[in-house]
Design a protein around this motif. Structure first.
Motif, PDB file in Angstrom:
ATOM      1  N   THR A 196       0.892  -1.177   0.069  1.00  0.00           N
ATOM      2  CA  THR A 196      -0.009  -0.050  -0.121  1.00  0.00           C
ATOM      3  C   THR A 196       1.068   1.061  -0.040  1.00  0.00           C
ATOM      4  N   ALA A 197       0.795   2.241  -0.939  1.00  0.00           N
ATOM      5  CA  ALA A 197       1.384   3.469  -0.864  1.00  0.00           C
ATOM      6  C   ALA A 197       0.919   4.314   0.182  1.00  0.00           C
ATOM      7  N   ILE A 198       1.881   5.086   0.687  1.00  0.00           N
ATOM      8  CA  ILE A 198       1.528   5.758   1.685  1.00  0.00           C
ATOM      9  C   ILE A 198       1.931   7.304   1.297  1.00  0.00           C
ATOM     10  N   ASP A 199       1.142   8.151   1.967  1.00  0.00           N
ATOM     11  CA  ASP A 199       1.303   9.722   1.987  1.00  0.00           C
ATOM     12  C   ASP A 199       0.793  10.579   3.138  1.00  0.00           C
ATOM     13  N   VAL A 200       1.058  11.798   2.973  1.00  0.00           N
ATOM     14  CA  VAL A 200       0.466  12.718   4.080  1.00  0.00           C
ATOM     15  C   VAL A 200      -0.796  12.682   4.368  1.00  0.00           C
ATOM     16  N   ASP A 201      -1.645  12.249   3.469  1.00  0.00           N
ATOM     17  CA  ASP A 201      -3.082  12.049   3.409  1.00  0.00           C
ATOM     18  C   ASP A 201      -3.437  11.041   2.696  1.00  0.00           C
ATOM     19  N   ALA A 220      -3.212   7.300   4.487  1.00  0.00           N
ATOM     20  CA  ALA A 220      -2.827   8.472   5.250  1.00  0.00           C
ATOM     21  C   ALA A 220      -1.881   7.944   6.182  1.00  0.00           C
ATOM     22  N   MET A 221      -0.713   8.548   6.267  1.00  0.00           N
ATOM     23  CA  MET A 221       0.260   8.131   7.353  1.00  0.00           C
ATOM     24  C   MET A 221      -0.021   8.389   8.570  1.00  0.00           C
ATOM     25  N   ASP A 222      -0.001   7.439   9.455  1.00  0.00           N
ATOM     26  CA  ASP A 222      -0.058   7.764  10.871  1.00  0.00           C
ATOM     27  C   ASP A 222       1.460   7.689  11.594  1.00  0.00           C
ATOM     28  N   LYS A 223       1.487   8.053  12.941  1.00  0.00           N
ATOM     29  CA  LYS A 223       2.597   8.440  13.665  1.00  0.00           C
ATOM     30  C   LYS A 223       3.631   7.244  13.148  1.00  0.00           C
ATOM     31  N   THR A 224       3.195   5.922  13.269  1.00  0.00           N
ATOM     32  CA  THR A 224       3.776   4.704  13.033  1.00  0.00           C
ATOM     33  C   THR A 224       4.298   4.738  11.681  1.00  0.00           C
ATOM     34  N   ASP A 225       3.498   5.052  10.815  1.00  0.00           N
ATOM     35  CA  ASP A 225       4.281   5.173   9.463  1.00  0.00           C
ATOM     36  C   ASP A 225       5.285   6.240   9.129  1.00  0.00           C
ATOM     37  N   ILE A 226       5.060   7.303   9.903  1.00  0.00           N
ATOM     38  CA  ILE A 226       6.054   8.125   9.842  1.00  0.00           C
ATOM     39  C   ILE A 226       7.395   7.689  10.412  1.00  0.00           C
ATOM     40  N   ARG A 227       7.274   6.931  11.711  1.00  0.00           N
ATOM     41  CA  ARG A 227       8.433   6.528  12.266  1.00  0.00           C
ATOM     42  C   ARG A 227       9.199   5.387  11.189  1.00  0.00           C
ATOM     43  N   GLU A 228       8.286   4.679  10.831  1.00  0.00           N
ATOM     44  CA  GLU A 228       8.831   3.493   9.690  1.00  0.00           C
ATOM     45  C   GLU A 228       9.404   4.119   8.663  1.00  0.00           C
ATOM     46  N   LEU A 229       8.820   5.371   8.160  1.00  0.00           N
ATOM     47  CA  LEU A 229       9.505   5.858   6.856  1.00  0.00           C
ATOM     48  C   LEU A 229      10.890   6.472   7.284  1.00  0.00           C
ATOM     49  N   ARG A 230      11.238   7.000   8.409  1.00  0.00           N
ATOM     50  CA  ARG A 230      12.348   7.492   8.925  1.00  0.00           C
ATOM     51  C   ARG A 230      13.316   6.489   8.965  1.00  0.00           C
ATOM     52  N   ARG A 231      12.787   5.150   9.556  1.00  0.00           N
ATOM     53  CA  ARG A 231      13.910   3.962   9.631  1.00  0.00           C
ATOM     54  C   ARG A 231      14.140   3.601   8.191  1.00  0.00           C
ATOM     55  N   TRP A 232      13.147   3.355   7.464  1.00  0.00           N
ATOM     56  CA  TRP A 232      13.358   3.054   6.109  1.00  0.00           C
ATOM     57  C   TRP A 232      14.687   3.984   5.330  1.00  0.00           C
ATOM     58  N   HIS A 233      14.355   5.257   5.560  1.00  0.00           N
ATOM     59  CA  HIS A 233      15.317   6.066   4.988  1.00  0.00           C
ATOM     60  C   HIS A 233      16.645   5.951   5.545  1.00  0.00           C
ATOM     61  N   LYS A 234      16.673   5.687   6.881  1.00  0.00           N
ATOM     62  CA  LYS A 234      18.112   5.646   7.392  1.00  0.00           C
ATOM     63  C   LYS A 234      18.688   4.512   6.978  1.00  0.00           C
ATOM     64  N   ASN A 235      17.913   3.412   6.758  1.00  0.00           N
ATOM     65  CA  ASN A 235      18.723   2.178   6.796  1.00  0.00           C
ATOM     66  C   ASN A 235      19.095   2.146   5.018  1.00  0.00           C
ATOM     67  N   ALA A 236      18.272   2.862   4.164  1.00  0.00           N
ATOM     68  CA  ALA A 236      18.733   2.935   2.795  1.00  0.00           C
ATOM     69  C   ALA A 236      20.024   3.720   2.738  1.00  0.00           C
ATOM     70  N   LEU A 242       7.396  13.677   0.051  1.00  0.00           N
ATOM     71  CA  LEU A 242       7.914  14.574   1.122  1.00  0.00           C
ATOM     72  C   LEU A 242       7.458  16.101   0.551  1.00  0.00           C
ATOM     73  N   SER A 243       7.208  16.151  -0.958  1.00  0.00           N
ATOM     74  CA  SER A 243       6.788  17.802  -1.076  1.00  0.00           C
ATOM     75  C   SER A 243       5.278  17.816  -0.797  1.00  0.00           C
ATOM     76  N   HIS A 244       4.615  16.865  -0.476  1.00  0.00           N
ATOM     77  CA  HIS A 244       3.283  16.790   0.038  1.00  0.00           C
ATOM     78  C   HIS A 244       3.152  17.145   1.379  1.00  0.00           C
ATOM     79  N   PHE A 245       4.160  16.541   2.134  1.00  0.00           N
ATOM     80  CA  PHE A 245       4.238  17.096   3.626  1.00  0.00           C
ATOM     81  C   PHE A 245       4.426  18.705   3.724  1.00  0.00           C
TER      82      PHE A 245
END
Ligand code: ADP
Ligand code: SF4
Length: 687
Positions: free
Chosen positions: A119-124, A138-154, A176-179
């Protein structure tokens, strides 16, 4: 050697913990290769480094399966297999002392995930931006945390793969431009509302990327200089200035562009060199960090001016580096005349659009570096002392003659007309296409410096003329002619009445100055640029024009080159009456009969003239006559007779150039017809 006024382009520039050896920066650009064809893309990027680019970047590189753009071949850094694939590239880039950059990417509502089914995720919860009938979660806080983890690992995987620059990609309508945007970000939590909140995620990603890999990798941010919506040349900066001010010193480099692809990488028909300057000229006053942007820069003087006037620190390039991977080296060596300048046709972008390996009108070797072993500057020496007659000096004949000449063959180039260039010379005189003449100019420039290539103008060759030259090999590059009978994509047989009336024209007539009179139909069953360019030309001559096409839009294939919308707008602005989704059924002198392609409903239009832009006939009579002669009298015939370019199969100019180049490469070599090219396969071990 280079002229001192270009020294500034060869100064090293520090980017956080790394230093680029010069100011030539190949910004991230698509290749139609991505993770699907790792060896091809590694060799392509390595070639840019060999050509002198100080920084060479990947294309958009997915950090996680939740960001998948197939069928468009993105890069990916999901696992160990991806690290190995990218290491192929970074090693080749480092061999030439260049830095390798990776553009970490999260698509959000622009990624359809048709491959991964994540499932694709976005700000809404947003509709998929490419029209796929899905919405994002729509991303919840867990999604945001996950995204940050994915980005760091990448980012950590990027470092392991050998990258020197790691991007946070915060523009181009991706997640990110949508945020960042007040329009799309409706969140009520600390990631929405105030500017500070909307910038929070980008800030966190920059900080976390620095924390993860900043000891040895620079962190770059790709960011839009403007909010958008002002039309060409009228930037609406909006909040983006404030955002840039808030983040100014955080990354090690700013890669600045704008939101509108069709301007940022616009075709030369609509957009000129250096067109982003008005948008981003303020950026350097905000940050002390190095700044890069693009602008289809091919003139070293423009590059110097950009740096000296404090607009940029790096000369960013996608297309100029595709058309000429050796552009920096040529400037460095003072070989300005050898630069193969981009013509701004965007055929390169059609590779990504069609999910196929990139090709370029000016550079036939792009994406063939690994597969066919082609180098843009080097070519094997001749395989024999044979002489070659090239008949026709359009893009196919010119490129064949140039490359054969480079190999050292004795080449005779015969052309009917008074000037070289064939269709390129003719088409470049049509509205907006003047830069296309660079295809001719580059090749004639090279040929004129070769003593082994003889040019014969105003020499229409016949079979007897060919035999009289006593050459070993004959290459027939006599092009193609536009049909006047209406046969095209939607019409397999001639259209009734076209052969019975005088006021029927083709693009060849228009290019020869033979224009219609009175109200005219331009009937486009070709669906690329020619129909619209002819319509534009006629409108500029004050001729009333009805543009009729069976397609639902003007210049449908222009969707592949990011120009369709601009073409349609141009015709609307010029007052062309567009009749889409209609087929020309017959022409009865003063009246054309059209039928709706869906309902067959008929309408009649009173007109005086018609221009058919449908398809072309190969001009292959001479080729067939030569073949007949060879069959009948093999002893007096040349060793080989080959047709190339539009004479073989009418196509785009890039096809003609490729065809000429390939002929020259393959002469006196053994080509296995069953294994013509290597087939790049995806690595699957260790993944
Ligand atoms: P391509 O795109 O395949 O290079 P073009 O149509 O651009 O083809 O160029 C074909 C060239 O061949 C034209 O410049 C035309 O004048 C030239 N030509 C056609 N027939 C002959 C001939 N018999 N002898 C010499 N030149 C020819
Ligand atoms: Fe330039 Fe056209 Fe080549 Fe793209 S395909 S790099 S626009 S010449």
């Amino acid at each position: 050697m280079r002229e001192p006024r270009y020294d500034i382009l060869f100064e090293p520039v520090q980017i956080g913990p790394v230093t680029a050896k010069n100011r030539f920066y190949q910004v991230p650009h698509c290749t139609g290769l991505g993770w699907v064809r790792p060896r091809m893309v590694a060799a392509l990027r390595g070639m840019k480094a060999e050509g002198g680019w100080g920084v060479v970047c990947t294309e958009y590189c997915s950090i996680h399966p939740a960001s998948d753009d197939l069928p468009h071949p993105y890069a990916s850094l999901w696992d160990k297999g991806d690290i190995k694939s990218h290491a192929l590239m970074t090693e080749q880039v480092h061999e030439h002392d260049a830095l390798a950059g990776v553009e970490l990417w999260v698509g959000g509502s622009r990624s359809s995930n048709l491959f991964t089914h994540e499932t694709a995720i976005d700000v809404d919860s947003r509709p998929n931006a490419t029209g796929v009938p899905y919405q994002t979660r729509a991303m919840d806080k867990t999604d945001i945390r996950e995204l940050r983890r994915w980005h760091k690992n990448a980012a950590l995987r990027a470092k392991e793969a050998g990258f020197d620059i790691v991007y946070v990609y915060a523009t181009h309508d991706y997640l990110l431009s949508h945020f960042l945007s007040a329009q799309s970000n409706n969140r009520m939590d600390e990631y929405g509302g105030s500017l500070e909140n909307r910038v929070r995620l980008v800030r966190e990603l920059i900080e976390e990327t620095k924390e993860a890999v900043g000891d040895s990798c620079a962190v770059a941010v790709r960011f839009s200089a403007e909010q958008g919506g002002g039309g060409d040349g009228n930037p609406v900066i909006g909040e983006h200035r404030e955002m840039l001010e808030m983040l100014a010193e955080l990354p090690d480099l700013w890669d600045i562009n704008i939101g509108d692809y069709t301007l940022e990488m616009g075709v030369s028909r609509f957009v000129q060199e250096g067109s982003l300057e008005a948008y981003m000229s303020y950026v350097k006053s905000i940050t002390s960090k190095p700044v890069v942007t693009v602008g289809r820069f091919t003139s070293p003087d423009t590059m110097v001016s950009q740096v000296k006037r404090g607009i940029v620190d790096f000369i960013g390039a996608a297309r100029p580096s595709i058309a000429d991977p050796f552009l920096p080296k040529k400037i460095e060596q003072g070989r300005l005349d050898d630069i193969r300048e981009c013509i701004g046709c965007n055929i390169c972008y059609s590779g990504d659009s069609k999910a196929t390996p990139i090709r370029c009108t000016q550079n036939p070797t792009i994406s063939e570096e690994w597969r066919r072993g082609w180098h843009p500057e080097k070519i094997d020496k001749k395989g024999s002392d044979s002489s070659v007659l090239v008949i026709g000096a359009g893009p196919a004949g010119l490129e064949a003659a140039r490359a054969l000449g480079q190999r050292g063959y004795h080449v005779l180039l015969a052309e009917s007309e008074r000037e070289l260039g064939g269709r390129v010379t003719r088409e470049s005189r049509l509205p907006g296409l003047s830069e296309w003449v660079r295809v001719r100019n580059h090749r004639t420039q090279q040929i004129h410096s070769m003593t082994n290539v003889e040019i014969y103008l105003e020499s229409t060759m016949t079979v007897d003329d060919v035999l009289a030259t006593e050459v070993d090999h004959v290459v027939v590059a006599t092009g193609a002619s536009w049909r006047a009978d209406g046969v095209g994509l939607y019409a397999e047989i001639p259209i009734s009445g076209l052969d019975a009336h005088e006021q029927v024209f083709t693009p060849d007539d228009i290019m020869s100055g033979h224009l219609p009179t009175g109200t005219t139909i331009v009937y486009d069953d070709d669906h690329y640029y020619m129909g619209s360019v002819i319509a534009e030309k006629l409108r500029l001559e004050s001729i009333p024009v009805n543009f009729v096409t069976p397609n639902s839009v003007v210049c449908n294939w222009g969707n592949m080159t990011a120009e369709q919308a601009r073409v349609q707008k141009r015709l609307i602005d010029l007052g062309v009456n567009i009749i889409a989704s209609h087929r020309l059924s017959s022409y009865e002198g003063q009246c054309a009969v059209l039928n709706c392609v869906y309902s067959e409903k008929e309408q009649n239009i009173d007109i005086e003239s018609i221009v058919t832009v449908t398809s072309r006939h190969p001009n292959d009579t001479l080729f067939r006559e030569l073949q007949n002669h060879k069959n009948e009298q093999p002893d007096s015939a040349p060793k080989s007779i080959t047709r190339i370019g539009d004479c073989e199969a009418p196509a785009i100019i890039a096809g003609a150039v490729f065809s000429g180049h390939r002929y020259a490469r393959e002469l006196d070599t053994i080509v296995n017809p069953d294994a013509r090219i290597k087939y790049d396969r995806v690595f699957f071990e260790d993944s």
